[in-house]
Motif scaffolding. Structure first.
Motif, short mmCIF file in Angstrom:
data_model
loop_
_atom_site.label_atom_id
_atom_site.label_comp_id
_atom_site.label_asym_id
_atom_site.label_seq_id
_atom_site.Cartn_x
_atom_site.Cartn_y
_atom_site.Cartn_z
N GLU A 84 14.69 -6.00 -29.21
CA GLU A 84 16.15 -5.90 -29.16
C GLU A 84 16.75 -6.09 -30.54
O GLU A 84 17.71 -5.41 -30.92
CB GLU A 84 16.71 -6.92 -28.16
CG GLU A 84 16.47 -6.47 -26.72
CD GLU A 84 16.54 -7.56 -25.68
OE1 GLU A 84 17.06 -8.66 -25.99
OE2 GLU A 84 16.06 -7.32 -24.55
N LYS A 92 29.90 -3.03 -25.79
CA LYS A 92 29.83 -4.07 -24.73
C LYS A 92 28.50 -4.01 -23.97
O LYS A 92 28.22 -4.85 -23.11
CB LYS A 92 31.00 -3.88 -23.75
CG LYS A 92 32.36 -4.17 -24.38
CD LYS A 92 33.39 -4.45 -23.29
CE LYS A 92 34.77 -3.96 -23.67
NZ LYS A 92 35.08 -2.58 -23.31
N THR A 93 27.66 -3.01 -24.26
CA THR A 93 26.32 -2.97 -23.63
C THR A 93 25.52 -4.18 -24.11
O THR A 93 25.49 -4.46 -25.30
CB THR A 93 25.57 -1.69 -24.06
OG1 THR A 93 26.42 -0.59 -23.81
CG2 THR A 93 24.28 -1.52 -23.33
N THR A 94 24.87 -4.88 -23.18
CA THR A 94 24.08 -6.05 -23.60
C THR A 94 22.81 -5.58 -24.32
O THR A 94 22.35 -4.45 -24.09
CB THR A 94 23.66 -6.89 -22.38
OG1 THR A 94 22.82 -6.08 -21.55
CG2 THR A 94 24.86 -7.38 -21.58
N PRO A 95 22.22 -6.44 -25.18
CA PRO A 95 20.98 -6.05 -25.87
C PRO A 95 19.89 -5.62 -24.89
O PRO A 95 19.14 -4.68 -25.14
CB PRO A 95 20.57 -7.31 -26.64
CG PRO A 95 21.85 -8.07 -26.82
CD PRO A 95 22.71 -7.76 -25.63
N LYS A 96 19.81 -6.30 -23.75
CA LYS A 96 18.76 -5.96 -22.78
C LYS A 96 19.01 -4.56 -22.19
O LYS A 96 18.09 -3.76 -22.07
CB LYS A 96 18.72 -7.01 -21.66
CG LYS A 96 17.65 -6.73 -20.65
CD LYS A 96 17.49 -7.86 -19.65
CE LYS A 96 16.42 -7.49 -18.63
NZ LYS A 96 16.17 -8.54 -17.66
N MET A 97 20.25 -4.29 -21.82
CA MET A 97 20.55 -2.97 -21.25
C MET A 97 20.37 -1.87 -22.30
O MET A 97 19.92 -0.77 -22.00
CB MET A 97 21.98 -2.95 -20.69
CG MET A 97 22.08 -3.57 -19.33
SD MET A 97 20.96 -2.74 -18.17
CE MET A 97 19.99 -4.09 -17.57
N ARG A 98 20.71 -2.19 -23.56
CA ARG A 98 20.52 -1.21 -24.63
C ARG A 98 19.03 -0.88 -24.78
O ARG A 98 18.63 0.27 -24.92
CB ARG A 98 21.06 -1.77 -25.96
CG ARG A 98 21.20 -0.74 -27.09
CD ARG A 98 21.86 -1.36 -28.31
NE ARG A 98 23.21 -1.84 -28.05
CZ ARG A 98 24.30 -1.06 -28.00
NH1 ARG A 98 24.20 0.23 -28.24
NH2 ARG A 98 25.48 -1.56 -27.72
#
Ligand code: BEZ
Ligand code: FE
Length: 322
Positions: A304, A21-27
């Motif tokens: 990303e 559920k981590t967004t690509p940006k947060m990853r």
């Protein structure tokens, strides 16, 4: 094989623990942060005592901060971080001439400063210093004058303090909001600014001492220049006569922002000032800023996508625009 806790495989384990559920940006951002923190810790062989000193330092940044003091910004500034972030955020440029360069906002901006008519003074109380008449025009990058531009300006008193730091100054002293007329012109009276030390009785000051550095900023006036449809400009102008112009404690001086205050002309003398500064400002449009942001987003999106494919933060952040 048993997990090593000191090499990249441990870093990969921590980064890889992020869930679907981590967004690509947060990853991308948190993965990169973990990678850099681990690399830093390994490179410097950080011990438990050193790490605890760092934790205590971060805690003190929060403890000393309140609505009049933002130590998080001060510490960032000592590291040059706000200047770096400001420059990355505002890489707009463009074909039709440059817009006025940006500079950091710093920790002492206050919204809602008194609105004054052009020509008015922002000095509510005599705090000493030399008077200056500042005037100019705001245009777009094609040179078209822009009416209705709001200019917020603020600077310290000669004692080096902004009004919210100083019980002897009235609220909003040495701050004001002006609006350009139909020819894009503005003018106001202020003090010729003076250099001052950033607050250095807390963690930011400890850092300065550790690095054998001084706390002083060259004399400057802050500006926030806004108009609907145009990219908001946050900047400062620096008085060329100040020695700290080449040695700013927070690394915010850009050559294009260094200005000459001249002796008052006859026109300026009518206003009973000793000095004068003619300063024109050029704004980019919101569309130009959005186009620059889009180019940046495309580069980050590539990273990303690479992360989603390989899961390798090291590879993703070492490729691309670095
Ligand atoms: C300022 O210019 O107001 C400022 C910038 C960075 C740190 C402290 C003050
Ligand atoms: Fe300042």
């Amino acid at each position: 094989m048993e997990q090593s806790f000191t090499d990249q495989s441990f870093t990969d384990l921590v980064i890889g623990a992020m869930g679907p559920k981590t967004t690509p940006k947060m990853r991308r951002i948190l993965g990169s942060l973990i990678q850099h923190i681990h690399d830093f810790t390994r490179e410097n062989h950080i011990t438990v005592d050193e790490w605890l000193a760092g934790v205590e330092f971060i805690n003190r940044i929060g403890q000393i901060s309140d609505d009049k003091r933002d130590e998080g910004i001060l510490v960032s500034d000592v590291f040059g971080l706000e200047s770096l972030v400001d420059s990355l955020t505002n890489q707009i440029g463009g074909a039709a001439g440059q817009s006025t360069e940006t500079a950091i906002i710093g920790p002492f901006y206050r919204s809602g400063s008194p609105r004054y008519p052009n020509g008015a003074s922002i000095i509510q109380k005599d705090v000493g210093g030399e008077l200056a008449w500042v005037h100019g025009r705001v245009t777009d990058k094609q040179g078209k004058p822009l009416a209705g531009v709001e200019l917020e300006v603020w600077h310290t008193a000669p004692n080096g303090l902004y009004e919210q730091q100083d019980p002897d100054q009235p609220e909003y002293n040495l701050r004001g909001t002006f609006t350009t007329d139909e020819n894009g012109k503005y003018d106001y009276i202020c003090l010729r600014p003076t250099s001052y030390p950033i607050p250095y009785d807390g963690p930011a000051g400890d850092l300065l001492r550790l690095m054998d550095r001084h706390p002083n900023r060259p004399s400057h006036i802050h500006w926030r220049v806004t108009k609907q449809g145009y990219h908001s400009l946050i900047t400062q102008i620096y008085d060329s006569r100040d020695d700290y112009v080449t040695n700013d404690a927070v690394f915010a001086v850009k050559d294009g922002l260094v200005v000459e205050f001249t002796d008052a002309s006859d026109e300026a003398k009518k206003r009973n000032v000793q000095f004068e500064l003619a300063y024109d400002i050029t704004l980019s449009t919101s569309d130009e800023a959005a186009a620059a942001l889009k180019r940046r987003d495309e580069i980050l999106l590539k990273k990303e996508q690479e992360l989603a494919k390989t899961g390798q933060v090291q590879t993703a952040y070492r490729n691309g625009s670095h």
